[in-house]
Scaffold this active site. Structure first.
Site, PDB file in Angstrom:
ATOM      1  N   HIS A  40      -0.423  -3.684   9.277  1.00  0.00           N
ATOM      2  CA  HIS A  40       0.440  -3.643   8.091  1.00  0.00           C
ATOM      3  C   HIS A  40      -0.401  -3.498   6.810  1.00  0.00           C
ATOM      4  O   HIS A  40      -0.364  -4.326   5.911  1.00  0.00           O
ATOM      5  CB  HIS A  40       1.322  -4.892   8.002  1.00  0.00           C
ATOM      6  CG  HIS A  40       2.602  -4.647   7.259  1.00  0.00           C
ATOM      7  ND1 HIS A  40       3.805  -5.172   7.644  1.00  0.00           N
ATOM      8  CD2 HIS A  40       2.867  -3.930   6.140  1.00  0.00           C
ATOM      9  CE1 HIS A  40       4.759  -4.800   6.798  1.00  0.00           C
ATOM     10  NE2 HIS A  40       4.202  -4.040   5.878  1.00  0.00           N
ATOM     11  N   GLU A  95       6.525  -8.636  14.194  1.00  0.00           N
ATOM     12  CA  GLU A  95       5.217  -8.968  13.590  1.00  0.00           C
ATOM     13  C   GLU A  95       5.022 -10.475  13.518  1.00  0.00           C
ATOM     14  O   GLU A  95       5.955 -11.207  13.204  1.00  0.00           O
ATOM     15  CB  GLU A  95       5.145  -8.387  12.171  1.00  0.00           C
ATOM     16  CG  GLU A  95       4.922  -6.893  12.147  1.00  0.00           C
ATOM     17  CD  GLU A  95       4.737  -6.350  10.741  1.00  0.00           C
ATOM     18  OE1 GLU A  95       4.207  -7.081   9.876  1.00  0.00           O
ATOM     19  OE2 GLU A  95       5.112  -5.203  10.508  1.00  0.00           O
ATOM     20  N   ALA A 114       7.506   2.063   7.639  1.00  0.00           N
ATOM     21  CA  ALA A 114       8.633   1.428   6.966  1.00  0.00           C
ATOM     22  C   ALA A 114       8.731  -0.051   7.359  1.00  0.00           C
ATOM     23  O   ALA A 114       8.042  -0.902   6.783  1.00  0.00           O
ATOM     24  CB  ALA A 114       9.910   2.190   7.288  1.00  0.00           C
ATOM     25  N   ARG A 115       9.556  -0.347   8.333  1.00  0.00           N
ATOM     26  CA  ARG A 115       9.670  -1.686   8.897  1.00  0.00           C
ATOM     27  C   ARG A 115       9.804  -1.552  10.403  1.00  0.00           C
ATOM     28  O   ARG A 115      10.381  -0.591  10.920  1.00  0.00           O
ATOM     29  CB  ARG A 115      10.875  -2.443   8.319  1.00  0.00           C
ATOM     30  CG  ARG A 115      10.677  -2.972   6.906  1.00  0.00           C
ATOM     31  CD  ARG A 115       9.649  -4.103   6.865  1.00  0.00           C
ATOM     32  NE  ARG A 115       9.532  -4.711   5.547  1.00  0.00           N
ATOM     33  CZ  ARG A 115       8.645  -4.350   4.627  1.00  0.00           C
ATOM     34  NH1 ARG A 115       7.807  -3.349   4.893  1.00  0.00           N
ATOM     35  NH2 ARG A 115       8.583  -4.960   3.467  1.00  0.00           N
TER      36      ARG A 115
END
Length: 315
Positions: free
Chosen positions: A282, A264, A234-235
């Site tokens: 990612h 990130e 997801a994040r």
């Protein structure tokens, strides 16, 4: 002609289509917009931003009369944009749902299998030249078939992950969702967060919002079982990274598979040193046809907006 800023290089098919409709400025850098570039971007008629382009409230405050009328985000997640501040400044915000669903679900399965079967560790062993050949107790991992799967967030992506795991691996699916899901599309139980976290494999698939920030914190991780795996597609900031590292170090969960990170592109050295953690850069939507579809969807939003129609995918 409408002036459009595209903040990162995109597939050539998308750039060609954009130039056929707009006066395009294509930024060559692959890194997020700098603070100065964020403010300068608002002097274009439209911006096609993406992950990491931090259109926060202070950016709009510094440009009180922006020329830009729309931020057509490349990607479904918009946690890098202050939606309320953008709207208050007179900008519409759109995104690209749907195009990312299957590719992101595929990455979840990649992480599940790699982490459960210790594939990353095994590949490193072979590359190191230290592999001494097969033997019956070599690198024993988790057999995923028939395991229980807990999905946190049963939206498009959560449902796609559930289908793959249930129909492909016979997994028993339970899920946590803030609102009732009438038809999950397969045999699955909606449970509270605690029961979802008690599954053998837990996948985080909720959007990043203020309400989901650190949803998976130390208390949540403590509800997981010692043999369980945590997967995040997801994040990064949905998971408290420091708490995850502590849980892994103390053996309170068996492993993790991560495609996203809290800060990130910085990944803590403690994570990179762990053999029981699968780390991807990612890659969720990193397939050419998917990225082309995302770009064309962003252009559809832009074209509709400037033609005076409602964009098909408003946020």
């Amino acid at each position: 002609m409408t002036r459009l800023l595209i903040t990162r290089p995109l597939p050539e098919k998308v750039i060609e289509a954009a130039r056929a409709r707009f006066d395009v400025t294509l930024r060559a850098e692959t890194t997020p917009l700098t603070p100065a570039e964020l403010r300068a971007a608002l002097h274009y008629d439209a911006v096609l931003p993406t992950l990491g382009d931090l259109f926060r409230a202070e950016v709009f405050a510094d440009v009180p009369a922006p020329k830009a009328r729309i931020l057509a985000n490349f990607g479904v997640g918009t946690n890098h944009i202050d939606i309320a501040a953008a709207r208050a400044a007179g900008l519409a915000v759109t995104n690209t749902p749907g195009a990312v669903t299957d590719a992101t679900a595929d990455i979840a399965l990649t992480l599940i299998l790699m982490t459960a079967r210790r594939a990353g560790e095994g590949e490193r062993l072979v590359r190191s030249g230290q592999w001494q050949g097969w033997h019956p107790t070599q690198m024993l991992g988790m057999h995923v078939t028939g395991r229980s799967l807990g999905i946190i967030g049963m939206g498009r992506i959560g449902k796609a992950i559930a289908r793959r795991c249930h129909h492909g691996f016979g997994m028993e699916v339970r899920f946590f969702n803030r609102s009732p899901v009438v038809d999950p599309g397969l045999p699955a139980r909606q449970t509270d967060l605690a029961e979802t976290l008690a599954a053998d494999i837990v996948v985080v698939a909720v959007p990043a919002t203020p309400a989901t920030h650190h949803l998976i914190d130390a208390a949540a991780l403590a509800r997981m079982r010692p043999h369980a795996l945590l997967i995040n597609i997801a994040r990064g900031d949905i998971v408290d990274e420091a708490a995850l590292i502590e849980a892994l170090q103390q053996g309170r969960i068996a492993g993790a598979g991560l495609d996203v990170y809290e800060h990130e592109p910085t990944v803590p050295e403690t994570l990179t040193a762990m053999q029981n953690v699968t780390l991807l850069p990612h890659l969720g939507t990193a397939a050419l046809d998917v990225r082309e579809a995302m770009g064309m969807m962003a252009l559809d939003n832009l074209t509709a907006f400037f033609d005076g129609r409602d964009p098909p995918h408003p946020v």
